[in-house]
Design a protein around this motif. Sequence first.
Motif, PDB file in Angstrom:
ATOM      1  N   SER A 107     142.191  34.624 -35.204  1.00  0.00           N
ATOM      2  CA  SER A 107     141.105  34.182 -34.335  1.00  0.00           C
ATOM      3  C   SER A 107     141.504  32.919 -33.602  1.00  0.00           C
ATOM      4  O   SER A 107     142.320  32.116 -34.084  1.00  0.00           O
ATOM      5  CB  SER A 107     139.836  33.926 -35.154  1.00  0.00           C
ATOM      6  N   MET A 108     140.891  32.718 -32.441  1.00  0.00           N
ATOM      7  CA  MET A 108     141.255  31.592 -31.600  1.00  0.00           C
ATOM      8  C   MET A 108     140.966  30.245 -32.268  1.00  0.00           C
ATOM      9  O   MET A 108     141.772  29.314 -32.187  1.00  0.00           O
ATOM     10  CB  MET A 108     140.514  31.698 -30.264  1.00  0.00           C
ATOM     11  N   TYR A 109     139.818  30.127 -32.955  1.00  0.00           N
ATOM     12  CA  TYR A 109     139.414  28.819 -33.500  1.00  0.00           C
ATOM     13  C   TYR A 109     140.470  28.214 -34.432  1.00  0.00           C
ATOM     14  O   TYR A 109     140.950  27.101 -34.183  1.00  0.00           O
ATOM     15  CB  TYR A 109     138.062  28.921 -34.208  1.00  0.00           C
ATOM     16  N   PRO A 110     140.868  28.872 -35.527  1.00  0.00           N
ATOM     17  CA  PRO A 110     141.869  28.243 -36.399  1.00  0.00           C
ATOM     18  C   PRO A 110     143.231  28.078 -35.746  1.00  0.00           C
ATOM     19  O   PRO A 110     143.938  27.090 -36.023  1.00  0.00           O
ATOM     20  CB  PRO A 110     141.934  29.187 -37.607  1.00  0.00           C
ATOM     21  N   VAL A 111     143.606  29.005 -34.880  1.00  0.00           N
ATOM     22  CA  VAL A 111     144.917  28.897 -34.230  1.00  0.00           C
ATOM     23  C   VAL A 111     144.940  27.698 -33.276  1.00  0.00           C
ATOM     24  O   VAL A 111     145.961  26.997 -33.157  1.00  0.00           O
ATOM     25  CB  VAL A 111     145.277  30.195 -33.493  1.00  0.00           C
ATOM     26  N   MET A 112     143.832  27.427 -32.586  1.00  0.00           N
ATOM     27  CA  MET A 112     143.791  26.256 -31.704  1.00  0.00           C
ATOM     28  C   MET A 112     144.016  24.969 -32.477  1.00  0.00           C
ATOM     29  O   MET A 112     144.726  24.068 -32.011  1.00  0.00           O
ATOM     30  CB  MET A 112     142.458  26.212 -30.946  1.00  0.00           C
ATOM     31  N   TRP A 113     143.442  24.868 -33.685  1.00  0.00           N
ATOM     32  CA  TRP A 113     143.667  23.654 -34.467  1.00  0.00           C
ATOM     33  C   TRP A 113     145.103  23.570 -34.975  1.00  0.00           C
ATOM     34  O   TRP A 113     145.700  22.482 -34.987  1.00  0.00           O
ATOM     35  CB  TRP A 113     142.674  23.578 -35.626  1.00  0.00           C
ATOM     36  N   GLU A 114     145.663  24.703 -35.355  1.00  0.00           N
ATOM     37  CA  GLU A 114     147.045  24.676 -35.831  1.00  0.00           C
ATOM     38  C   GLU A 114     147.986  24.198 -34.741  1.00  0.00           C
ATOM     39  O   GLU A 114     148.916  23.427 -34.997  1.00  0.00           O
ATOM     40  CB  GLU A 114     147.425  26.089 -36.307  1.00  0.00           C
ATOM     41  N   ARG A 115     147.711  24.596 -33.488  1.00  0.00           N
ATOM     42  CA  ARG A 115     148.595  24.210 -32.387  1.00  0.00           C
ATOM     43  C   ARG A 115     148.223  22.863 -31.776  1.00  0.00           C
ATOM     44  O   ARG A 115     148.977  22.323 -30.962  1.00  0.00           O
ATOM     45  CB  ARG A 115     148.591  25.305 -31.322  1.00  0.00           C
ATOM     46  N   THR A 116     147.067  22.338 -32.180  1.00  0.00           N
ATOM     47  CA  THR A 116     146.685  21.009 -31.693  1.00  0.00           C
ATOM     48  C   THR A 116     147.257  19.909 -32.567  1.00  0.00           C
ATOM     49  O   THR A 116     147.870  18.955 -32.078  1.00  0.00           O
ATOM     50  CB  THR A 116     145.139  20.882 -31.648  1.00  0.00           C
ATOM     51  N   ASP A 117     147.055  20.037 -33.887  1.00  0.00           N
ATOM     52  CA  ASP A 117     147.509  18.954 -34.772  1.00  0.00           C
ATOM     53  C   ASP A 117     148.212  19.445 -36.031  1.00  0.00           C
ATOM     54  O   ASP A 117     148.444  18.670 -36.955  1.00  0.00           O
ATOM     55  CB  ASP A 117     146.326  18.061 -35.163  1.00  0.00           C
ATOM     56  N   GLY A 118     148.560  20.736 -36.071  1.00  0.00           N
ATOM     57  CA  GLY A 118     149.295  21.265 -37.215  1.00  0.00           C
ATOM     58  C   GLY A 118     148.445  21.639 -38.410  1.00  0.00           C
ATOM     59  O   GLY A 118     148.989  22.011 -39.463  1.00  0.00           O
ATOM     60  N   THR A 119     147.116  21.575 -38.285  1.00  0.00           N
ATOM     61  CA  THR A 119     146.239  21.925 -39.405  1.00  0.00           C
ATOM     62  C   THR A 119     146.388  23.403 -39.753  1.00  0.00           C
ATOM     63  O   THR A 119     146.185  24.269 -38.902  1.00  0.00           O
ATOM     64  CB  THR A 119     144.767  21.636 -39.059  1.00  0.00           C
ATOM     65  N   SER A 120     146.735  23.681 -41.001  1.00  0.00           N
ATOM     66  CA  SER A 120     146.879  25.075 -41.432  1.00  0.00           C
ATOM     67  C   SER A 120     145.498  25.682 -41.696  1.00  0.00           C
ATOM     68  O   SER A 120     144.490  24.981 -41.769  1.00  0.00           O
ATOM     69  CB  SER A 120     147.717  25.161 -42.709  1.00  0.00           C
ATOM     70  N   TYR A 121     145.476  26.983 -41.866  1.00  0.00           N
ATOM     71  CA  TYR A 121     144.205  27.688 -42.124  1.00  0.00           C
ATOM     72  C   TYR A 121     143.547  27.145 -43.393  1.00  0.00           C
ATOM     73  O   TYR A 121     142.354  26.837 -43.403  1.00  0.00           O
ATOM     74  CB  TYR A 121     144.466  29.181 -42.241  1.00  0.00           C
ATOM     75  N   SER A 122     144.313  27.027 -44.471  1.00  0.00           N
ATOM     76  CA  SER A 122     143.764  26.520 -45.737  1.00  0.00           C
ATOM     77  C   SER A 122     143.282  25.082 -45.597  1.00  0.00           C
ATOM     78  O   SER A 122     142.234  24.708 -46.145  1.00  0.00           O
ATOM     79  CB  SER A 122     144.810  26.618 -46.845  1.00  0.00           C
ATOM     80  N   GLU A 123     144.036  24.276 -44.874  1.00  0.00           N
ATOM     81  CA  GLU A 123     143.632  22.882 -44.657  1.00  0.00           C
ATOM     82  C   GLU A 123     142.345  22.806 -43.851  1.00  0.00           C
ATOM     83  O   GLU A 123     141.498  21.934 -44.096  1.00  0.00           O
ATOM     84  CB  GLU A 123     144.752  22.114 -43.954  1.00  0.00           C
ATOM     85  N   LEU A 124     142.179  23.719 -42.887  1.00  0.00           N
ATOM     86  CA  LEU A 124     140.972  23.731 -42.069  1.00  0.00           C
ATOM     87  C   LEU A 124     139.743  24.054 -42.925  1.00  0.00           C
ATOM     88  O   LEU A 124     138.692  23.421 -42.782  1.00  0.00           O
ATOM     89  CB  LEU A 124     141.122  24.755 -40.943  1.00  0.00           C
ATOM     90  N   ILE A 125     139.877  25.004 -43.839  1.00  0.00           N
ATOM     91  CA  ILE A 125     138.775  25.323 -44.740  1.00  0.00           C
ATOM     92  C   ILE A 125     138.395  24.099 -45.567  1.00  0.00           C
ATOM     93  O   ILE A 125     137.210  23.774 -45.737  1.00  0.00           O
ATOM     94  CB  ILE A 125     139.151  26.501 -45.660  1.00  0.00           C
ATOM     95  N   GLU A 126     139.389  23.385 -46.070  1.00  0.00           N
ATOM     96  CA  GLU A 126     139.111  22.210 -46.891  1.00  0.00           C
ATOM     97  C   GLU A 126     138.458  21.089 -46.073  1.00  0.00           C
ATOM     98  O   GLU A 126     137.584  20.374 -46.567  1.00  0.00           O
ATOM     99  CB  GLU A 126     140.395  21.722 -47.559  1.00  0.00           C
TER     100      GLU A 126
END
Length: 358
Positions: free
Chosen positions: A319-338
């Motif tokens: 999905s676009m939402y988690p991928v945008m954060w990963e490419r913005t500041d390197g936040t992984s999917y698991s880190e985003l959940i936390e």
Amino acid sequence: MKTKLYVLYGGKSVEHEVSLKTAVTVLRSIDESRFEAYPVYITPDGLWCTPGQLADKEATIERLIAQPAFCDPARSMGEILAGIMALPGPKVVLPLLHGSNGEDGTVQGLLELLNIPYVGNGVLSSALTLDKAMSKEILARTGIRQTEYRVCRFEEWRSDKAAILHEAENFIGYPCYVKPASLGSSIGISRCTNRGELLAGIVEAFSYDKKLVIEREVDGREIQVAVLGNERPLASLPGEFIHDRIFFDYESKYMDKRLTMSIPAKLADGLTSRIRELAILAYQAHGCEGLARVDFFLDGEGELFLNEINALPGFTNFSMYPVMWERTDGTSYSELIEKLIGLAVARHEAKQTIRYTR
């Protein structure tokens, strides 16, 4: 002690299947050393049940679909609330319920009454963002540019169809889109280029909601921004899906394997920062907390129009939402959940300082 994470998914909604896909991805990504996950399935009829605790590798759509012990919504919900959700220790609810009866403030209200921290937007912001008609009123007061639109209720349509058609054709024009006011994932939306299609689109939209929005088409690109945070939200780099479809419908979003993401989106100088600023402005105007995705249209003249805010955007690995954060500041999917869980706990703790007695 591990934090108990109650994952709500499914729901009495046409977006039931989308919710299941989101839940599978989230459950597979939870840090089991810190969180103890309890899946809670809500059937299409609104019955609550659980498949029991699953190891992350066991999370599949088939395993997540459970059979309720009771055929009454109140009894089935009561069993879950008095059972697994009443267990002692720190707890957080992750409501992964897309669309009606979940993303619209209803479940959020229940969780407020239970005084349990939960991820995502609160009652008011959930209701406002899901209701496209109300959201457009908020955006208009904020001064954020939108395409021309009209709101129509079922009783208006039933009493004077000719007036509604006349206004749509003379004020909005073709091509236009007809949308159920309170629904997501492009379900029930029709692109109309003539009166016959407009009539069919209105009938289709009213089968999903008793209020709809008719809006003028913007010929251009759709740019998305992920927003994260409570009082001081942050906006990701903008992104867009590269596709060749005129209308990005449900099948396009979830079944087209040819879709590719462009993150960051290729934009003119200064436009990236402007889009991020407007996304935060819209987020705060709706009182959002936790997360939301803000979608814009960019026409051929470089003009921006805010399309909508999605309080619970698609949240799978693709999905676009988690991928945008990963490419913005390197936040992984698991880190985003936390991060989202941390925001939920912080908001809940802040609310505990509010007085309810004189």
